[in-house]
Structure formats: C-alpha cells, structure tokens
Design a protein around this motif. Sequence first.
Motif, PDB file in Angstrom:
ATOM      1  N   LEU A   1       0.845  -1.201   0.000  1.00 44.14           N
ATOM      2  CA  LEU A   1       0.000   0.000   0.000  1.00 44.14           C
ATOM      3  C   LEU A   1       0.883   1.254   0.000  1.00 44.14           C
ATOM      4  CD1 LEU A   1      -3.095   0.808   0.173  1.00 44.14           C
ATOM      5  CD2 LEU A   1      -2.620   1.286   2.592  1.00 44.14           C
ATOM      6  N   PRO A   2       1.607   1.476  -1.119  1.00 45.03           N
ATOM      7  CA  PRO A   2       2.479   2.654  -1.143  1.00 45.03           C
ATOM      8  C   PRO A   2       1.706   3.962  -1.141  1.00 45.03           C
ATOM      9  CG  PRO A   2       2.413   1.602  -3.313  1.00 45.03           C
ATOM     10  CD  PRO A   2       1.714   0.676  -2.352  1.00 45.03           C
ATOM     11  N   ALA A   3       0.469   3.904  -1.615  1.00 40.67           N
ATOM     12  CA  ALA A   3      -0.290   5.145  -1.754  1.00 40.67           C
ATOM     13  C   ALA A   3      -1.689   4.980  -1.199  1.00 40.67           C
ATOM     14  CB  ALA A   3      -0.383   5.544  -3.231  1.00 40.67           C
ATOM     15  N   TRP A   4      -2.176   6.034  -0.586  1.00 42.11           N
ATOM     16  CA  TRP A   4      -3.550   6.077  -0.100  1.00 42.11           C
ATOM     17  C   TRP A   4      -4.303   7.015  -1.038  1.00 42.11           C
ATOM     18  CZ3 TRP A   4      -5.117   8.194   5.418  1.00 42.11           C
ATOM     19  CH2 TRP A   4      -6.527   8.116   5.549  1.00 42.11           C
ATOM     20  N   ILE A   5      -4.754   6.447  -2.153  1.00 43.64           N
ATOM     21  CA  ILE A   5      -5.469   7.205  -3.157  1.00 43.64           C
ATOM     22  C   ILE A   5      -6.729   6.434  -3.536  1.00 43.64           C
ATOM     23  CG2 ILE A   5      -3.511   8.515  -4.030  1.00 43.64           C
ATOM     24  CD1 ILE A   5      -3.095   6.431  -6.156  1.00 43.64           C
ATOM     25  N   VAL A   6      -7.508   6.989  -4.438  1.00 44.31           N
ATOM     26  CA  VAL A   6      -8.878   6.499  -4.587  1.00 44.31           C
ATOM     27  C   VAL A   6      -9.112   5.846  -5.943  1.00 44.31           C
ATOM     28  CG1 VAL A   6     -11.291   7.259  -4.723  1.00 44.31           C
ATOM     29  CG2 VAL A   6      -9.806   8.113  -2.898  1.00 44.31           C
ATOM     30  N   LYS A   7      -9.913   4.797  -5.936  1.00 41.78           N
ATOM     31  CA  LYS A   7     -10.377   4.140  -7.150  1.00 41.78           C
ATOM     32  C   LYS A   7     -11.898   4.227  -7.147  1.00 41.78           C
ATOM     33  CE  LYS A   7     -10.035  -0.306  -9.586  1.00 41.78           C
ATOM     34  NZ  LYS A   7      -9.474  -1.676  -9.499  1.00 41.78           N
ATOM     35  N   SER A   8     -12.410   5.331  -7.635  1.00 46.63           N
ATOM     36  CA  SER A   8     -13.845   5.588  -7.630  1.00 46.63           C
ATOM     37  C   SER A   8     -14.036   6.823  -8.493  1.00 46.63           C
ATOM     38  CB  SER A   8     -14.313   5.860  -6.188  1.00 46.63           C
ATOM     39  OG  SER A   8     -15.721   5.905  -6.100  1.00 46.63           O
ATOM     40  N   VAL A   9     -15.239   7.006  -9.041  1.00 45.14           N
ATOM     41  CA  VAL A   9     -15.464   8.209  -9.846  1.00 45.14           C
ATOM     42  C   VAL A   9     -15.215   9.450  -8.970  1.00 45.14           C
ATOM     43  CG1 VAL A   9     -17.166   9.552 -11.150  1.00 45.14           C
ATOM     44  CG2 VAL A   9     -17.044   7.058 -11.428  1.00 45.14           C
ATOM     45  N   GLY A  10     -14.473  10.389  -9.534  1.00 42.27           N
ATOM     46  CA  GLY A  10     -14.019  11.538  -8.741  1.00 42.27           C
ATOM     47  C   GLY A  10     -12.585  11.361  -8.288  1.00 42.27           C
ATOM     48  N   GLY A  11     -12.096  10.139  -8.399  1.00 39.28           N
ATOM     49  CA  GLY A  11     -10.711   9.851  -8.026  1.00 39.28           C
ATOM     50  C   GLY A  11     -10.407  10.361  -6.629  1.00 39.28           C
ATOM     51  N   THR A  12      -9.186  10.827  -6.445  1.00 34.70           N
ATOM     52  CA  THR A  12      -8.742  11.219  -5.114  1.00 34.70           C
ATOM     53  C   THR A  12      -9.340  12.564  -4.687  1.00 34.70           C
ATOM     54  OG1 THR A  12      -6.813   9.839  -5.491  1.00 34.70           O
ATOM     55  CG2 THR A  12      -6.680  11.348  -3.646  1.00 34.70           C
ATOM     56  N   THR A  13     -10.118  13.217  -5.579  1.00 38.23           N
ATOM     57  CA  THR A  13     -10.835  14.409  -5.097  1.00 38.23           C
ATOM     58  C   THR A  13     -11.978  14.041  -4.157  1.00 38.23           C
ATOM     59  OG1 THR A  13     -12.421  14.558  -6.957  1.00 38.23           O
ATOM     60  CG2 THR A  13     -10.300  15.711  -7.199  1.00 38.23           C
ATOM     61  N   THR A  14     -12.332  12.763  -4.065  1.00 39.26           N
ATOM     62  CA  THR A  14     -13.289  12.365  -3.026  1.00 39.26           C
ATOM     63  C   THR A  14     -12.597  12.344  -1.654  1.00 39.26           C
ATOM     64  OG1 THR A  14     -12.813  10.013  -3.369  1.00 39.26           O
ATOM     65  CG2 THR A  14     -14.669  10.928  -4.582  1.00 39.26           C
ATOM     66  N   HIS A  15     -11.321  11.991  -1.660  1.00 38.02           N
ATOM     67  CA  HIS A  15     -10.576  11.782  -0.412  1.00 38.02           C
ATOM     68  C   HIS A  15      -9.788  13.007   0.045  1.00 38.02           C
ATOM     69  CE1 HIS A  15      -7.503  10.060   2.275  1.00 38.02           C
ATOM     70  NE2 HIS A  15      -6.578  10.408   1.423  1.00 38.02           N
ATOM     71  N   TRP A  16      -9.433  13.873  -0.899  1.00 38.00           N
ATOM     72  CA  TRP A  16      -8.508  14.958  -0.550  1.00 38.00           C
ATOM     73  C   TRP A  16      -9.111  15.859   0.519  1.00 38.00           C
ATOM     74  CZ3 TRP A  16      -7.815  20.257  -2.936  1.00 38.00           C
ATOM     75  CH2 TRP A  16      -9.022  20.796  -3.373  1.00 38.00           C
ATOM     76  N   ALA A  17      -8.208  16.632   1.178  1.00 38.28           N
ATOM     77  CA  ALA A  17      -8.658  17.439   2.305  1.00 38.28           C
ATOM     78  C   ALA A  17      -9.121  18.823   1.895  1.00 38.28           C
ATOM     79  CB  ALA A  17      -7.530  17.559   3.331  1.00 38.28           C
ATOM     80  N   GLY A  18      -8.830  19.236   0.671  1.00 34.32           N
ATOM     81  CA  GLY A  18      -9.318  20.520   0.187  1.00 34.32           C
ATOM     82  C   GLY A  18      -8.306  21.653   0.169  1.00 34.32           C
ATOM     83  N   ALA A  19      -7.097  21.411   0.683  1.00 36.78           N
ATOM     84  CA  ALA A  19      -6.079  22.470   0.754  1.00 36.78           C
ATOM     85  C   ALA A  19      -5.655  22.872  -0.659  1.00 36.78           C
ATOM     86  CB  ALA A  19      -4.881  22.002   1.565  1.00 36.78           C
ATOM     87  N   SER A  20      -5.784  24.157  -0.977  1.00 36.91           N
ATOM     88  CA  SER A  20      -5.605  24.641  -2.350  1.00 36.91           C
ATOM     89  C   SER A  20      -4.638  25.819  -2.384  1.00 36.91           C
ATOM     90  CB  SER A  20      -6.962  25.051  -2.925  1.00 36.91           C
ATOM     91  OG  SER A  20      -7.855  23.956  -2.897  1.00 36.91           O
TER      92      SER A  20
END
Lengths: 522, 183
Positions: A81-100
């Motif tokens: 598990l090298p990465a904690w990223i997403v496999k779902s529509v929206g990709g990792t924008t579902t998981h991200w914290a929002g910091a921009s």
Amino acid sequence: MANFDLNDDSLVVIVGSGAGGGTLGNELAQKGIKVVILEAGDRNEIQDFVNDEWESFAQLAWKDMRTTSGDWRVAHDFPNLPAWIVKSVGGTTTHWAGASLRFHEHEFKTRSVYGNIQGASLLDWPLTLADMEPWYDRAEKKMGVTGTNGIPRLPGNNNFRVMQAGAQKLGYKEVHTGNMAINSQPRDGRGSCQQIGFCFQGCKSGAKWSTLYTEIPKGEDTGNLEVRPNAMVVKIEHDASGKVTGVLYMDEKGATQRQKARVVAVAGNSLESPRLLLNSASSKFPDGLANSSGQVGRNYMRHTTASVYAVFEKPVHMYRGTTMAGIIRDESRNDPKRGFVGGYEMETISLGIPFLAAFLDPGAWGRSFTSALDDYSNMAGMWIIGEDMPQPGNRVTLDKTVKDKFGLPVASVHFDDHPNDVAMRQHGFQQGAAVYDAVGATRTIQTTPYPSTHNLGTNRMSEKPADGVVNRWGQTHDIRNLFVSDGSQFTTGAGCNPTLTIVALAIRQADYIAGQMGQKAI
Amino acid sequence: MREIERRTTVGRRVFMRGAATAVPAAALASAGMGITAEAAWAQAAKALQPGSMATLVRMSRDTYPHDHIPDVYYVRAVSTFDDKASSDADLKKLLEDGVARLDGDAKTHFKTSYLEVPAEADRISLLTAIAQTPFFSKIRSGLVVSLYNQPDIWKRFGYEGSSYEYGGYLNRGFNDIDWLPAV
C-alpha cells in the motif's frame, strides 16, 4: 448523458476522473468536444459515503496490488500500500482534504534557485508562476477556494485553535484556516461546511469540491461527456505512424473493450499513469509509450511528509470539524540556512481512533503506544508537507513477477529519502513540537509518513524532450495526440498540496487541446 | 467544552463490525470474570482450544493494554482470529503453535504458562522475545484493526465516530475549546 460508440474515433478519451481527468473532461465538454472518461473504479455518490474510516477505505481506496522497495518506512509497514489514493469516480478528489495553495514563484525554477543538489534530478518547469497565474485564478474560482475571490475563510476548529495559539507564541506570522476548496458559505449549488470531520472519507455535505459532484455532472449535462465507471484501461494503442488510436479497457464484466480515440489523455495518478504507458509498450515503442527519454516512471515524488501529534492536559477533540482547515505558512519559504532547500507547510490533521491506531506508529505496541491513544480526546495534530527532491532512482517500474487480475504487471514503487528530505522532516518535527510545547503539550509524538496521498512527477514536464515526458502543455514529447493530465506531469513537487495546480494545468490543457483540435494539428 | 459520556453499558447485545464474530452473547456475558480457559467465551471457541483462546486474549491485552477497556472487547477482537481459523487450517496451526511456543517460553523462564505469569512486565518480556515472529506479527496486525474498529469502544477513548447524521459538529462543539491562552 452521452453514450458514445466504441468505434467513434472523434473522441477525446481520458483515463481517470480525478482532479486532472475530471476537470479536463468537463472543460472540453463545455467547449463542445466529445469526451469519454474511463474510470477504473465504481461510481459512489455522496449518499454512499460513510463516516467510518475502515469502511470508507474499503469503499473508496485503490487496493489493487502494488509492490514497494527502498528505504522509506512505508515499504516496510505497508509493503503493498504505497499510496492512499482512490479508485472511484471523482478519483482522489473524493478523499482529498481541500487544501488549495499556489506554488511559490521559486518552486517553478528549483534547478536555478536551489542549484545543483547532489543526487537530485532538479529541473526548472517550462512554466513560470506568471504563466500559471491566470489559470490559478480560474481554478480557484471553479473550486471556490476560501481566501480567494472574496470567499471568507472557514471558521477554525479546536485543532486549529491549538495550533494557532502555539504558532503565535512562537512568533509565526502567516497562520489561518487555509485556502480551502470547501464552501464556507453556499456556492455553486453546494452548501457550506458542516464541520463533519470526515473530509478524507468523502464529504457527506458536498461542501468540499470534488469532480464527482461538480465537474463531472456539469460535463454530463452538456451531452458531450460520458463517464464509464469500472473501466480499467490496460493499454493505449497506436498506428504505424506512432499516433495513438484508442485504448483497450476491461469493462465491469471483465471483458476487453476497444475504445477508439482522436486524443488520449492519461490521468490515473502518478503510479498508474506511468504503469499504463509502460504496459503499452509495442514493437515501435519497446520501452513504453512516450518514453524515448527513459523518464517515464522516474523522479517519483511524494512530498516530505510527517505528522506531529501532541497531548494536552485538557481536551481538544481534534476530530471535530474540517480536517485540514488550519495552516502555518512561515516555513514554506526557501531558506537554505535551515539546513535544507525548499520549504514546508504545517497543516492541521486528525485521524479517528481506528486510523490513529494503524498509523500513529505502525507496528508499535505496548503501553508507550497505547497510552497515547488513551489520551485521544486531549490530542492535537498537524501534518507537515514539504518539497521533496526528485531523484531518478525513485521510480515506478513494472513488477517483474507480480501481475494483476488481468495478467498485467503491477506498479512497483521504489523510494529512498534524499538527505534534504530527511533534514526537512527533522526540522518539521522540531518546529511542530515547538508549536505545541508553546501551549503546554505534555507529550509530543513524531509520526512517520503515511502511505502517499501526493504522488507526483513520474511523467514530468520538461522544456527539452530528453529531460522529461511531456511539454509545457502536458503533451507527450513523442506522440502529439497523447497527453498526461495528472500530477505525474509535475517537474518538481513544490512544498504544498498539489490539487490546485493539477486543476489549473487541466483547465489550461483543455484550451490547448481544443485549439490543437481546431487547427487539425491533432 | 462539550464533553463525552464515556461510560458504556455492555449488555448481551454488543455489536461489532469489521469482525463478524460468532461468540454467543451468553458466552460473552462471562467476560470480565477473568481471562481463563474455563470462561464461557473460551469454551465457545470454534477452532481454537479454550486454553489457546484465553492465552490469546491475555496476549492481546498485553499487546494493546487499555485499562479502561473491559475484557469483552479483547475477547471479541480475538474471536475474529478464531472465526478465520475455523476455515483456515494454516492460520489455526500458526496460532496453536504460537501459543505453544509462548507457553514453552513461559515455563522456561517463569515455571508456568503464559496465562499464569502474574507480572505484566514478565509477560511483556516473553512477547518482546517473539515480536519478530510471524505469529506475533499476525496477532498484532490483526488486532490493530479488530480491537480498535469496534464502534462501541470509541467513546471510551473520547472519539465520537460518525457525525454527519447529527449535522456534523457545526453546532456541537467544533470550536468550543476554552482553555487556550488568549491570542
């Protein structure tokens, strides 16, 4: 909603629906260009999200096999598990914290500013901050970033207030609740933040920007965008001239489909994007597509991260409210006098009991470990995220033995810390602890980097074709109708969260692709 | 600040997800009466010997000791291994062999079984000696999920779990900290 034919060769086919792919898809669709987004994961909507760390991980995370090597502790603690990223529509924008956050000016020209750092493959971006400013403007407006466009910042939660008090005692000046793509007031058809505290598990209120419920439905509404979930692209095909002609993907039934394309844009995040290019090797391109430079998969960056958790005499309840709405920016400058080049941000973070147990000190047991959890309610936490050095040997390759369920080699991720990364992390640990000590911490805990959420650089952008994979538009140097649209095109990683820059680059790339298509150049 | 009521009534119906355990509720009711092979929950083990079940519960408490957490949660966490072992002969052997090794070490050093070694520090020394074994690794890495992923354990740590159904924390104390120095 559009439904395009597999043999329609007028389409732009985008691999991945996250910050890069989802944004590019909508931007093109708004211009009247027909787009198919192929997303490997399922389509989980807001109502499907759960406020439960492990259950949400099972729902959203990319759990397909990967392998690891190198001196990073993730390879030991979470070897698959090298990465904690997403496999779902929206990709990792579902998981991200929002910091921009925008890059600093110097972060686009690190080779020039930092000089020759032994062991690092630093390179200036073929872009400057001035080039990017109009696109950052558009990205911030699109995403509704607080602290921009007259949008008020979010209110600070308890975890932020602890960090803020410590920061001010220490004399830090730039301390606030961040530039967050989370609505502080209703905007763009979405409500404001309810301080739910499960930003990483998919925002149940929709206040946090995600392509899942912004870009993608907007694109679909034009009739020009089709999103196909459970469509895992396994190969990009090309003709005798070397132009790409479409992709092969496995559909939800496990059947192979061939989708023809006029243009292909790869946006599968920095592990899968190079993997796909490498797995697309052919007799014409034996080292993989767009890899004449040999740079595909190299210069993998993951940010120099760490966390500091602190225990106090009295309660904090750090889990209440927006996870990452809190930042100290003073250390983000480049100041080599600190013993390293580049800078880092300090941002609030919180994990629930299940994930804190798993990630506070992976593998630890006994009372030293459990006593920290016993004080969970009195705990505050921050994440340190700094610029790491690109190194040619930090690299995504095809695993020589391990194959996925389709028989294709999985991504193998090698990462060694650069001495600059180690020095920066140590400085971050020290400053993070000082922040909390200043307001009476009774214990501070240094937490090792989590599996990577920021995966960058494996198809990097370069002025010269010999130095990287794509040009200043994310167009591969080798194949003019093949693009890279995710964070893998980052030349260097900068010391801040990457999503805003990925989105800005995608908006900019959409203009370029539309122009090139209009001129029949692609 | 809004504080959390940490007391939990553990009745006969304790729910746990992420670990569908088959320990009968009636057997679990004896948890708290001591960690012994004679406990009803140990006797109810599906795959493991009752003594092994009890040893693993003791070992789990020693690995992740939380004095405010009652035995029932450790029993439930360990029962996930028992469940899996009932359909996984390799796992069953790993666990039974591991317990036998631990008991052997205990007899060598302390003249009694692991379960009967009275001092926690002595039991920890035995665990430390096997910390690099696949057996210990299996138990530890499984427990870190099966112990801490029990929702009704969370508030005992001061963690409130799912919040959206209560409207998040917007009106429930997201910024109610009251002890910080003025800034």
